[in-house]
Scaffold this active site. Structure first.
Site, PDB file in Angstrom:
ATOM      1  N   TYR A   1      90.122  67.285 -18.258  1.00  0.00           N
ATOM      2  CA  TYR A   1      90.202  66.408 -17.078  1.00  0.00           C
ATOM      3  C   TYR A   1      91.655  66.087 -16.720  1.00  0.00           C
ATOM      4  O   TYR A   1      92.070  66.192 -15.561  1.00  0.00           O
ATOM      5  CB  TYR A   1      89.415  65.141 -17.392  1.00  0.00           C
TER       6      TYR A   1
ATOM      7  N   LYS B   1      93.726  67.003 -13.366  1.00  0.00           N
ATOM      8  CA  LYS B   1      94.275  65.936 -12.520  1.00  0.00           C
ATOM      9  C   LYS B   1      95.788  66.059 -12.394  1.00  0.00           C
ATOM     10  O   LYS B   1      96.364  65.711 -11.360  1.00  0.00           O
ATOM     11  CB  LYS B   1      93.869  64.564 -13.077  1.00  0.00           C
TER      12      LYS B   1
HETATM   13  P1  NDP Z   1      80.963  59.717  -9.156  1.00  0.00           P
HETATM   14  O1  NDP Z   1      80.464  60.427 -10.349  1.00  0.00           O
HETATM   15  O2  NDP Z   1      80.438  58.349  -8.831  1.00  0.00           O
HETATM   16  O3  NDP Z   1      80.773  60.642  -7.854  1.00  0.00           O
HETATM   17  C1  NDP Z   1      81.175  61.989  -7.881  1.00  0.00           C
HETATM   18  C2  NDP Z   1      80.875  62.622  -6.544  1.00  0.00           C
HETATM   19  O4  NDP Z   1      81.313  64.002  -6.593  1.00  0.00           O
HETATM   20  C3  NDP Z   1      79.402  62.651  -6.202  1.00  0.00           C
HETATM   21  O5  NDP Z   1      79.251  62.486  -4.799  1.00  0.00           O
HETATM   22  C4  NDP Z   1      78.972  64.054  -6.613  1.00  0.00           C
HETATM   23  O6  NDP Z   1      77.789  64.441  -5.918  1.00  0.00           O
HETATM   24  C5  NDP Z   1      80.225  64.849  -6.225  1.00  0.00           C
HETATM   25  N1  NDP Z   1      80.386  66.134  -6.897  1.00  0.00           N
HETATM   26  C6  NDP Z   1      80.427  66.389  -8.232  1.00  0.00           C
HETATM   27  N2  NDP Z   1      80.561  67.703  -8.456  1.00  0.00           N
HETATM   28  C7  NDP Z   1      80.638  68.308  -7.238  1.00  0.00           C
HETATM   29  C8  NDP Z   1      80.775  69.654  -6.796  1.00  0.00           C
HETATM   30  N3  NDP Z   1      80.860  70.680  -7.663  1.00  0.00           N
HETATM   31  N4  NDP Z   1      80.810  69.901  -5.470  1.00  0.00           N
HETATM   32  C9  NDP Z   1      80.721  68.892  -4.576  1.00  0.00           C
HETATM   33  N5  NDP Z   1      80.580  67.596  -4.920  1.00  0.00           N
HETATM   34  C10 NDP Z   1      80.535  67.314  -6.243  1.00  0.00           C
HETATM   35  O7  NDP Z   1      82.562  59.696  -9.309  1.00  0.00           O
HETATM   36  P2  NDP Z   1      83.662  58.591  -8.911  1.00  0.00           P
HETATM   37  O8  NDP Z   1      83.394  58.049  -7.569  1.00  0.00           O
HETATM   38  O9  NDP Z   1      83.864  57.694 -10.055  1.00  0.00           O
HETATM   39  O10 NDP Z   1      84.966  59.539  -8.868  1.00  0.00           O
HETATM   40  C11 NDP Z   1      85.436  60.126  -7.674  1.00  0.00           C
HETATM   41  C12 NDP Z   1      86.769  60.777  -7.972  1.00  0.00           C
HETATM   42  O11 NDP Z   1      87.670  59.792  -8.475  1.00  0.00           O
HETATM   43  C13 NDP Z   1      86.706  61.882  -9.014  1.00  0.00           C
HETATM   44  O12 NDP Z   1      87.570  62.922  -8.664  1.00  0.00           O
HETATM   45  C14 NDP Z   1      87.188  61.178 -10.271  1.00  0.00           C
HETATM   46  O13 NDP Z   1      87.745  62.093 -11.185  1.00  0.00           O
HETATM   47  C15 NDP Z   1      88.227  60.236  -9.701  1.00  0.00           C
HETATM   48  N6  NDP Z   1      88.521  59.090 -10.550  1.00  0.00           N
HETATM   49  C16 NDP Z   1      87.535  58.224 -10.919  1.00  0.00           C
HETATM   50  C17 NDP Z   1      87.848  57.139 -11.723  1.00  0.00           C
HETATM   51  C18 NDP Z   1      86.817  56.171 -12.168  1.00  0.00           C
HETATM   52  O14 NDP Z   1      87.179  55.311 -12.998  1.00  0.00           O
HETATM   53  N7  NDP Z   1      85.605  56.196 -11.677  1.00  0.00           N
HETATM   54  C19 NDP Z   1      89.216  56.930 -12.194  1.00  0.00           C
HETATM   55  C20 NDP Z   1      90.166  57.886 -11.730  1.00  0.00           C
HETATM   56  C21 NDP Z   1      89.815  58.934 -10.931  1.00  0.00           C
HETATM   57  P3  NDP Z   1      76.780  65.584  -6.497  1.00  0.00           P
HETATM   58  O15 NDP Z   1      76.553  65.241  -7.944  1.00  0.00           O
HETATM   59  O16 NDP Z   1      75.561  65.506  -5.645  1.00  0.00           O
HETATM   60  O17 NDP Z   1      77.503  66.866  -6.308  1.00  0.00           O
END
Ligand code: NDP
Length: 234
Positions: free
Chosen positions: A140, A144
């Site tokens: 990860y 990133k």
């Molecule tokens: P969630 O797990 O809540 O949401 C992830 C989203 O990405 C979902 O809409 C999911 O939908 C989609 N997704 C996953 N894989 C794919 C794919 N292959 N193609 C298209 N869509 C995809 O994540 P967060 O909101 O927590 O995180 C969002 C971003 O922020 C990420 O990049 C994460 O790494 C980053 N982040 C999050 C932090 C946190 O503490 N939550 C901290 C730092 C960064 P579906 O499964 O239907 O595809």
């Protein structure tokens, strides 16, 4: 503002909050995810960022229905946390394909319309771990950190076309991704955060919307930390 905004991973968490913030500002927002879900009734497309044909098809559909994408928020991401000794090839590939290669794919496809329009905003959602590292997240953190090199390279490629490329680096945010962490780990994390709490998804969304705004027109290749101070010095 009436722009066409695409938020990958817009069906929940940070992406969902971001999509709603752009909608509230008057933009046309399309949310993309593998499931194609649209919990708030926004236009949605099914897109798997790990698959070039799926990305192409989704962009084609968006362009046909709404016009070219002017703002790309590359937010879709996953975790497959474990110590490297135990990390499978699939854990490595899935995270790199989703969190790094998938972002490159989406940015490349979005440039077609942006170059023609001679304007555009690309915002990549990285993480505080890009610079700090994180035990158990070699895959990860590598992905990133890769986004930073990608953003800065692309910012140099397309700056003269009035396209900016920036990175938002959230700390711990209260979403489904973090809700699964064991309580002990959550407390360890909070003890290191100067603000002493997780971010809300809306707090991350605010910085993303700012980077797409007129006020941010001279900001490119930047990393905006939204981490409660966790990453200070990195
Ligand atoms: P969630 O797990 O809540 O949401 C992830 C989203 O990405 C979902 O809409 C999911 O939908 C989609 N997704 C996953 N894989 C794919 C794919 N292959 N193609 C298209 N869509 C995809 O994540 P967060 O909101 O927590 O995180 C969002 C971003 O922020 C990420 O990049 C994460 O790494 C980053 N982040 C999050 C932090 C946190 O503490 N939550 C901290 C730092 C960064 P579906 O499964 O239907 O595809």
């Amino acid at each position: 503002m009436g722009r066409v905004v695409l938020v990958t991973g817009g069906s929940r968490g940070i992406g969902r909050a971001t999509a709603l913030a752009f909608r509230d500002a008057g933009d046309t927002v399309i949310v993309a995810s593998r499931g194609g879900d649209s919990p708030d009734g926004l236009p949605a497309v099914a897109m798997d960022v790990t698959n070039t044909a799926s990305v192409e098809a989704a962009f084609d559909a968006i362009e046909a229905d709404h016009g070219p994408v002017e703002v790309l928020v590359a937010n879709a991401g996953i975790t497959r946390d474990t110590l490297l000794m135990r990390m499978s090839d699939d854990d490595i590939d899935a995270v790199m394909q989703t969190n790094l290669v998938g972002v490159i794919r989406c940015a490349r496809r979005s440039l077609r319309g942006m170059l023609k329009a001679k304007k555009g905003r690309i915002i990549l959602v990285s993480s505080v771990v890009w610079g700090m590292g994180s035990a158990g997240q070699v895959n990860y953190a590598a992905a990133k950190a890769g986004l930073v090199g990608m953003a800065r390279s692309l910012a140099r490629e397309v700056g003269s076309r009035n396209i900016t490329v920036n990175v938002v680096a959230p700390g711990f945010v209260d979403t489904e991704m973090t809700q699964g962490l064991p309580e002990e780990r959550k407390q360890e994390i909070l003890a290191q955060v100067p603000l002493g709490r997780y971010a809300t998804a809306n707090e991350v969304a605010g910085s993303i919307v700012f980077l797409a705004s007129a006020e941010a027109s001279y900001i490119t290749g930047a990393i905006v930390p939204v981490d409660g101070g966790l990453g200070m010095g990195h």
